[in-house]
Design a protein around this motif. Structure first.
Motif, short mmCIF file in Angstrom:
data_model
loop_
_atom_site.label_atom_id
_atom_site.label_comp_id
_atom_site.label_asym_id
_atom_site.label_seq_id
_atom_site.Cartn_x
_atom_site.Cartn_y
_atom_site.Cartn_z
N LEU A 8 0.82 -1.21 0.00
CA LEU A 8 0.00 0.00 0.00
C LEU A 8 0.86 1.27 0.00
CD1 LEU A 8 -2.84 -1.09 2.46
CD2 LEU A 8 -2.96 -0.88 -0.05
N ALA A 9 1.97 1.24 0.75
CA ALA A 9 2.88 2.38 0.77
C ALA A 9 3.50 2.59 -0.62
CB ALA A 9 3.98 2.18 1.82
N THR A 10 3.81 1.49 -1.30
CA THR A 10 4.36 1.58 -2.66
C THR A 10 3.33 2.16 -3.62
OG1 THR A 10 5.76 -0.35 -2.22
CG2 THR A 10 5.45 0.27 -4.52
N ALA A 11 2.10 1.71 -3.51
CA ALA A 11 1.03 2.22 -4.37
C ALA A 11 0.81 3.71 -4.13
CB ALA A 11 -0.26 1.45 -4.13
N GLU A 12 0.80 4.11 -2.86
CA GLU A 12 0.60 5.52 -2.52
C GLU A 12 1.78 6.38 -3.00
OE1 GLU A 12 0.14 8.30 1.44
OE2 GLU A 12 -0.62 6.25 1.52
N ALA A 13 3.00 5.89 -2.77
CA ALA A 13 4.19 6.62 -3.21
C ALA A 13 4.21 6.76 -4.73
CB ALA A 13 5.46 5.90 -2.74
N SER A 14 3.87 5.68 -5.42
CA SER A 14 3.84 5.72 -6.89
C SER A 14 2.82 6.74 -7.38
CB SER A 14 3.53 4.33 -7.45
OG SER A 14 4.54 3.42 -7.12
N GLU A 15 1.65 6.73 -6.76
CA GLU A 15 0.59 7.67 -7.14
C GLU A 15 1.05 9.12 -6.93
OE1 GLU A 15 -3.11 8.65 -8.61
OE2 GLU A 15 -2.52 6.58 -8.20
N GLN A 16 1.59 9.41 -5.76
CA GLN A 16 2.01 10.78 -5.45
C GLN A 16 3.17 11.22 -6.35
OE1 GLN A 16 2.93 10.63 -1.27
NE2 GLN A 16 0.78 10.57 -0.65
N CYS A 17 4.13 10.35 -6.53
CA CYS A 17 5.31 10.72 -7.32
C CYS A 17 4.97 10.84 -8.81
CB CYS A 17 6.43 9.70 -7.10
SG CYS A 17 7.03 9.69 -5.38
N LEU A 18 4.07 9.99 -9.29
CA LEU A 18 3.63 10.11 -10.68
C LEU A 18 2.87 11.40 -10.90
CD1 LEU A 18 2.61 6.48 -11.60
CD2 LEU A 18 4.26 7.89 -12.82
N LEU A 23 3.92 14.00 -13.55
CA LEU A 23 2.97 14.40 -14.60
C LEU A 23 2.89 15.92 -14.70
CD1 LEU A 23 0.99 13.47 -16.74
CD2 LEU A 23 -0.78 13.38 -14.98
N GLN A 24 2.95 16.59 -13.57
CA GLN A 24 2.95 18.06 -13.59
C GLN A 24 4.18 18.57 -14.34
OE1 GLN A 24 0.29 19.76 -12.60
NE2 GLN A 24 -0.55 17.74 -12.15
N SER A 25 5.33 17.95 -14.11
CA SER A 25 6.55 18.32 -14.85
C SER A 25 6.38 18.04 -16.33
CB SER A 25 7.75 17.52 -14.33
OG SER A 25 8.00 17.84 -13.00
N ARG A 26 5.76 16.91 -16.64
CA ARG A 26 5.59 16.52 -18.04
C ARG A 26 4.68 17.49 -18.77
NH1 ARG A 26 4.09 10.64 -20.54
NH2 ARG A 26 4.38 11.30 -22.68
N LEU A 27 3.68 18.02 -18.08
CA LEU A 27 2.78 18.97 -18.71
C LEU A 27 3.50 20.27 -19.04
CD1 LEU A 27 -0.47 18.40 -16.61
CD2 LEU A 27 0.02 17.61 -18.94
N ARG A 28 4.51 20.61 -18.23
CA ARG A 28 5.30 21.81 -18.51
C ARG A 28 6.29 21.57 -19.64
NH1 ARG A 28 5.18 22.06 -12.86
NH2 ARG A 28 7.26 21.19 -12.68
N TYR A 76 14.71 9.40 -13.13
CA TYR A 76 15.50 9.45 -11.90
C TYR A 76 14.72 10.15 -10.78
CZ TYR A 76 19.22 9.75 -8.56
OH TYR A 76 19.96 9.62 -7.42
N ASP A 77 14.08 11.27 -11.11
CA ASP A 77 13.30 11.99 -10.11
C ASP A 77 12.18 11.11 -9.55
OD1 ASP A 77 14.90 14.20 -10.51
OD2 ASP A 77 13.45 15.25 -11.78
N LEU A 78 11.56 10.33 -10.42
CA LEU A 78 10.50 9.42 -10.00
C LEU A 78 11.05 8.35 -9.06
CD1 LEU A 78 7.51 8.84 -10.39
CD2 LEU A 78 8.10 7.52 -12.41
N PHE A 79 12.17 7.77 -9.44
CA PHE A 79 12.83 6.76 -8.60
C PHE A 79 13.18 7.34 -7.23
CE2 PHE A 79 17.02 5.47 -7.04
CZ PHE A 79 16.75 4.17 -6.64
N GLU A 80 13.78 8.53 -7.24
CA GLU A 80 14.21 9.16 -5.99
C GLU A 80 13.00 9.46 -5.10
OE1 GLU A 80 17.62 12.25 -4.89
OE2 GLU A 80 16.09 13.09 -6.21
N CYS A 81 11.94 9.95 -5.69
CA CYS A 81 10.72 10.27 -4.94
C CYS A 81 10.13 9.01 -4.30
CB CYS A 81 9.71 10.93 -5.88
SG CYS A 81 8.13 11.35 -5.11
N ILE A 82 9.98 7.96 -5.08
CA ILE A 82 9.41 6.71 -4.55
C ILE A 82 10.33 6.12 -3.48
CG2 ILE A 82 8.80 4.32 -5.12
CD1 ILE A 82 7.80 5.40 -7.84
N SER A 83 11.63 6.11 -3.73
CA SER A 83 12.58 5.57 -2.76
C SER A 83 12.52 6.34 -1.44
CB SER A 83 14.00 5.64 -3.32
OG SER A 83 14.14 4.81 -4.43
#
Length: 177
Positions: A127-137, A141-146, A159-166
């Protein structure tokens, strides 16, 4: 030099994943299955050959332009900007290899959860992985829209996604969730 960096990247990524899973933690959290880090190591090795030429070309350009001296860095600041990009490219390749991306190459929540929680039996970690993935994605996604990431931006985003989830999983495993 590439071999040294790729070994260093693989070790740091594996240690990072293993340490967030295998550390002595409160309430027996985050017990690491032995096969997960081995699987990641194999995928990383497969990806190294695919991105070697591009990395070498970029490294040559950076080497010619770079005069910066290495300074001491902390755990996730272990990489220089160039090494961080290489690690991100390696991660993006891993995400693609394990089918953790959508048709456009952007990581998916389901794919990331499958990758980071593979073999873990603890419901809380899942559940923590699912929540972290959701928040970090969401953040990614906000960065991707920019910026429409491709090439270097795609590596940086991975890398930013990996670091955030980790970081979020480390918080969970240490009991600071």
């Amino acid at each position: 030099m590439f071999r040294f960096i790729s070994i260093r990247v693989a070790l740091i990524l594996t240690v990072s994943i293993s340490s967030s899973l295998g550390a002595v933690t409160p309430q027996g959290r985050c017990q690491s299955p032995a096969i997960a880090p081995q699987r990641i190591e194999k995928v990383i090795a497969d990806c190294q050959d695919e991105i070697k030429l591009a990395i070498l070309q970029e490294a040559l350009v950076d080497l010619e332009a770079s005069t910066a001296v290495l300074t001491s860095r902390t755990k996730r600041q272990t990489f220089s900007e160039d090494e961080r990009r290489i690690a991100g490219c390696l991660l993006q390749c891993v995400y693609k290899k394990v089918r953790a991306v959508d048709a456009s190459g952007f990581p998916t929540r389901e794919g990331l959860v499958r990758l980071y929680a593979e073999g873990v039996q603890e419901r809380g970690y899942y559940l923590a992985t699912a929540e972290a993935s959701e928040q970090c994605l969401h953040k990614a996604l906000q960065s991707r829209l920019r910026l429409q990431p491709s090439g270097k931006q795609s590596c940086d985003l991975a890398y930013d996604l990996f670091e955030c989830i980790s970081n979020k999983l480390s918080e969970y495993c240490s009991g600071f969730d």
